[in-house]
Enzyme design. Structure first.
Site, PDB file in Angstrom:
ATOM      1  N   TYR A 130      10.297 -29.689  25.041  1.00  0.00           N
ATOM      2  CA  TYR A 130      11.472 -28.866  25.350  1.00  0.00           C
ATOM      3  C   TYR A 130      11.906 -28.144  24.085  1.00  0.00           C
ATOM      4  O   TYR A 130      11.973 -28.721  23.005  1.00  0.00           O
ATOM      5  CB  TYR A 130      12.608 -29.752  25.869  1.00  0.00           C
ATOM      6  CG  TYR A 130      13.929 -29.042  26.030  1.00  0.00           C
ATOM      7  CD1 TYR A 130      14.216 -28.323  27.187  1.00  0.00           C
ATOM      8  CD2 TYR A 130      14.888 -29.093  25.036  1.00  0.00           C
ATOM      9  CE1 TYR A 130      15.432 -27.662  27.328  1.00  0.00           C
ATOM     10  CE2 TYR A 130      16.104 -28.444  25.165  1.00  0.00           C
ATOM     11  CZ  TYR A 130      16.371 -27.724  26.324  1.00  0.00           C
ATOM     12  OH  TYR A 130      17.573 -27.075  26.448  1.00  0.00           O
ATOM     13  N   HIS A 131      12.257 -26.858  24.228  1.00  0.00           N
ATOM     14  CA  HIS A 131      12.593 -26.007  23.078  1.00  0.00           C
ATOM     15  C   HIS A 131      14.099 -25.908  22.916  1.00  0.00           C
ATOM     16  O   HIS A 131      14.795 -25.339  23.749  1.00  0.00           O
ATOM     17  CB  HIS A 131      11.994 -24.615  23.281  1.00  0.00           C
ATOM     18  CG  HIS A 131      11.851 -23.819  22.022  1.00  0.00           C
ATOM     19  ND1 HIS A 131      12.923 -23.529  21.202  1.00  0.00           N
ATOM     20  CD2 HIS A 131      10.761 -23.237  21.447  1.00  0.00           C
ATOM     21  CE1 HIS A 131      12.490 -22.822  20.174  1.00  0.00           C
ATOM     22  NE2 HIS A 131      11.188 -22.640  20.289  1.00  0.00           N
ATOM     23  N   GLY A 132      14.642 -26.463  21.824  1.00  0.00           N
ATOM     24  CA  GLY A 132      16.058 -26.327  21.529  1.00  0.00           C
ATOM     25  C   GLY A 132      16.385 -24.948  20.995  1.00  0.00           C
ATOM     26  O   GLY A 132      15.500 -24.108  20.792  1.00  0.00           O
TER      27      GLY A 132
END
Length: 331
Positions: A130-132
């Protein structure tokens, strides 16, 4: 009762001459109101300092990245003569920077990683995460892989990173690529680890405290895993959105991104919340799965990590309180 100015000009003995002149000077220059001005200025500083800090802190991450780049250039110049005799010129630089970033992770975010044993000591694997708003958790993960596994991990990044001034050497040293699929497959077939975030910049900008996965119909990463016949390891970092937030919910920024594909959305944060990276069980290669089916399976695996380890919606103040309350209990 006579005005104070009148008493000055009438020469009354009860009025100190020097005090009278100071009063006249303050009245003429307007300095008599300076105390009110300073009180107002102090109020403005008190109100806006926290707001300024949350936008300035992300710049320290950028500064840290550029200091890393500067270190690589110095390291390169110092070791040019040793290159012909070295197995890998950049091993020392990578380990040094990994140690520095791991120190930052420990001090500022109390960083923990769970399931690192699922990363193979040898051989390929595809890590999907998951990309913050800022993928600083992924930088910490890379540092741990270098330090604890003695391996490098190739990374797939957006094209705009390759256009940033000064980033070329950093991207080369840490094996960052922008694709295409053939390059990704080649890296895996050569036995390397490879990490990719299917959500990419869009997820970084437009996801929020609900931790919504914004992958669309992307299944290229799944096709890469199928072609290379490698397992996929899902990854998620708890509180990564509480560390840094984007203003992507503002319609203007969405319009700018959709119109010009410019990832210029402001980022704020830098809050010292607790980061925990979780690695899920590997999804082994299955020749019977199509790319679309595999992509859905991986998405469910990442979503499962979010559901298990992240309180929804995320809250910055709650995350801060939880970290410092836990630290107090440990002390």
């Amino acid at each position: 009762m006579p005005h104070e100015n009148d008493t000055c000009f009438r020469g009354q003995e009860s009025v100190n001459y020097f005090s009278c002149m100071i009063h006249l000077w303050e009245e003429w220059t307007g300095l008599e109101n300076m105390e009110n001005y300073f009180n107002y200025l102090d109020y403005l500083v008190w109100v806006f300092t926290p707001l300024a800090i949350v936008f300035i802190l992300p710049l320290f991450i950028v500064l840290f990245i550029y200091l890393s780049i500067l270190f690589l250039h110095v390291y390169k110049r110092k070791n040019e003569l040793k290159e012909a005799y070295s197995y890998n010129l950049w091993d020392g630089a990578r380990k040094t920077l990994a140690t520095l970033w791991d120190g930052h992770a420990t001090i500022w975010h109390g960083y923990e990683i769970h399931g690192l044993e699922k990363i193979p000591d040898k051989g390929p694997a595809l890590i999907v995460y998951y990309h913050g708003a800022i993928p600083i958790d992924y930088y910490y993960f890379l540092a741990n892989v270098i330090i604890q596994k003695g391996r490098t991990c190739h990374s797939v990044a957006d094209h705009f990173l390759f256009k940033l001034p000064g980033f070329k050497l950093l991207l080369e040293v840490f094996s960052v690529m922008h694709g295409p699929q053939q390059e990704c497959v080649r890296a895996l077939k050569n036995g390397h680890l490879l990490a990719i975030s299917p959500g990419g910049v869009r997820e970084a900008i437009f996801s929020d405290e609900t931790y919504t996965l914004i992958w669309g119909n992307r299944k290229g990463f799944a096709q890469v895993a199928i072609d290379a016949k490698v397992p996929i390891i899902p990854m998620f970092t708890q509180n990564v959105r509480e560390g840094f937030r984007s203003l992507g919910s503002i319609k203007l920024y969405r319009w700018v991104y959709e119109k010009f594909r410019l990832p210029i959305v402001p980022i704020y944060g830098g809050f010292p919340v607790k980061f925990r990276t979780y690695l899920g069980d590997p999804i082994l290669h299955d020749p019977n799965l199509t790319a679309a089916e595999l992509a859905d399976k991986v998405k469910l695996a990442v979503q499962s990590l979010i559901d298990r380890h992240q309180t929804i919606p995320g809250n910055i103040f709650r995350a801060l309180l939880e970290r410092f309350h836990r630290r107090h209990k440990e002390d």
